[in-house]
Scaffold this motif. Structure first.
Motif, PDB file in Angstrom:
ATOM      1  N   LEU A  21      -1.217   0.589  -3.716  1.00 36.37           N
ATOM      2  CA  LEU A  21      -1.649   0.597  -2.323  1.00 36.37           C
ATOM      3  C   LEU A  21      -0.593   0.046  -1.367  1.00 36.37           C
ATOM      4  O   LEU A  21      -0.769   0.124  -0.149  1.00 36.37           O
ATOM      5  N   GLU A  22       0.493  -0.505  -1.887  1.00 39.34           N
ATOM      6  CA  GLU A  22       1.506  -1.122  -1.014  1.00 39.34           C
ATOM      7  C   GLU A  22       2.089  -0.144   0.012  1.00 39.34           C
ATOM      8  O   GLU A  22       2.186  -0.492   1.187  1.00 39.34           O
ATOM      9  N   PRO A  23       2.479   1.086  -0.392  1.00 38.99           N
ATOM     10  CA  PRO A  23       2.996   2.013   0.635  1.00 38.99           C
ATOM     11  C   PRO A  23       1.944   2.347   1.697  1.00 38.99           C
ATOM     12  O   PRO A  23       2.265   2.454   2.881  1.00 38.99           O
ATOM     13  N   LEU A  24       0.697   2.479   1.295  1.00 33.43           N
ATOM     14  CA  LEU A  24      -0.367   2.771   2.253  1.00 33.43           C
ATOM     15  C   LEU A  24      -0.594   1.573   3.172  1.00 33.43           C
ATOM     16  O   LEU A  24      -0.772   1.735   4.382  1.00 33.43           O
ATOM     17  N   ARG A  29       0.069  -0.909   8.509  1.00 28.71           N
ATOM     18  CA  ARG A  29       0.691  -1.933   9.361  1.00 28.71           C
ATOM     19  C   ARG A  29       1.556  -1.294  10.440  1.00 28.71           C
ATOM     20  O   ARG A  29       1.565  -1.736  11.582  1.00 28.71           O
ATOM     21  N   THR A  30       2.295  -0.268  10.074  1.00 29.68           N
ATOM     22  CA  THR A  30       3.243   0.354  10.991  1.00 29.68           C
ATOM     23  C   THR A  30       2.579   1.301  11.980  1.00 29.68           C
ATOM     24  O   THR A  30       2.856   1.239  13.174  1.00 29.68           O
ATOM     25  N   TYR A  31       1.712   2.178  11.486  1.00 32.24           N
ATOM     26  CA  TYR A  31       1.168   3.256  12.321  1.00 32.24           C
ATOM     27  C   TYR A  31      -0.328   3.142  12.596  1.00 32.24           C
ATOM     28  O   TYR A  31      -0.862   3.900  13.399  1.00 32.24           O
ATOM     29  N   GLY A  32      -0.995   2.217  11.918  1.00 27.58           N
ATOM     30  CA  GLY A  32      -2.449   2.148  12.044  1.00 27.58           C
ATOM     31  C   GLY A  32      -3.088   3.218  11.170  1.00 27.58           C
ATOM     32  O   GLY A  32      -2.426   3.924  10.422  1.00 27.58           O
ATOM     33  N   ALA A  57      -7.327  -5.268   2.199  1.00 24.92           N
ATOM     34  CA  ALA A  57      -6.231  -6.124   1.727  1.00 24.92           C
ATOM     35  C   ALA A  57      -5.414  -6.669   2.892  1.00 24.92           C
ATOM     36  O   ALA A  57      -4.835  -7.750   2.791  1.00 24.92           O
ATOM     37  N   LEU A  58      -5.371  -5.934   3.994  1.00 24.15           N
ATOM     38  CA  LEU A  58      -4.648  -6.391   5.178  1.00 24.15           C
ATOM     39  C   LEU A  58      -5.488  -7.330   6.042  1.00 24.15           C
ATOM     40  O   LEU A  58      -5.010  -7.832   7.052  1.00 24.15           O
TER      41      LEU A  58
END
Length: 133
Positions: A21-24, A29-32, A57-58
């Protein structure tokens, strides 16, 4: 609509392995959230578990969701399968072309910078003269 993450129920899912899930999470974080998750009227998740888990997770407390109504359990399962199955990855050539275009946009050459400057100047001139009328 925005749904409270704590209210969302996750019933038995077809996908067992959510993968990395890290890339997602980085994308969120970057684009919403670019595509909302899908819930039924009882706030049961139909599609978007990876997006939901990454948002959790965020530390997000709410998430954009589409609520579908009047679906049978079979139709909900069809939507889950369809949403996860109808994806096509970029080919290597498509991905390479996309990154080349992005690089040119981020680092324009002299001609593109001059063109952009003159377009901006023309826009300012038009705005100036439209205020004079």
């Amino acid at each position: 609509m925005l749904a409270n993450i704590a209210d969302i129920k996750i019933k038995k899912r077809v996908r067992k392995d959510l993968g990395d899930l890290e890339p997602l999470k980085e994308s969120l974080r970057t684009y919403g959230l670019l595509n909302p998750i899908t819930l039924n009227r009882n706030y049961e998740l139909i599609a978007g578990e990876r997006r939901l888990q990454a948002a959790k997770a965020l530390g997000w407390t709410s998430i954009s969701a589409v609520i579908v109504d009047s679906m049978t359990e079979a139709e909900e399962l069809e939507v889950e399968l369809e949403e996860n199955n109808q994806r096509k990855e970029f080919t290597k050539a498509e991905l390479l072309e996309g990154y080349r275009r992005l690089e040119r946009l981020r680092n324009p050459g002299l001609f593109r910078r001059l063109l952009s400057f003159f377009k901006s100047l023309l826009k300012k001139i038009r705005a100036f003269f439209s205020r004079k009328k």
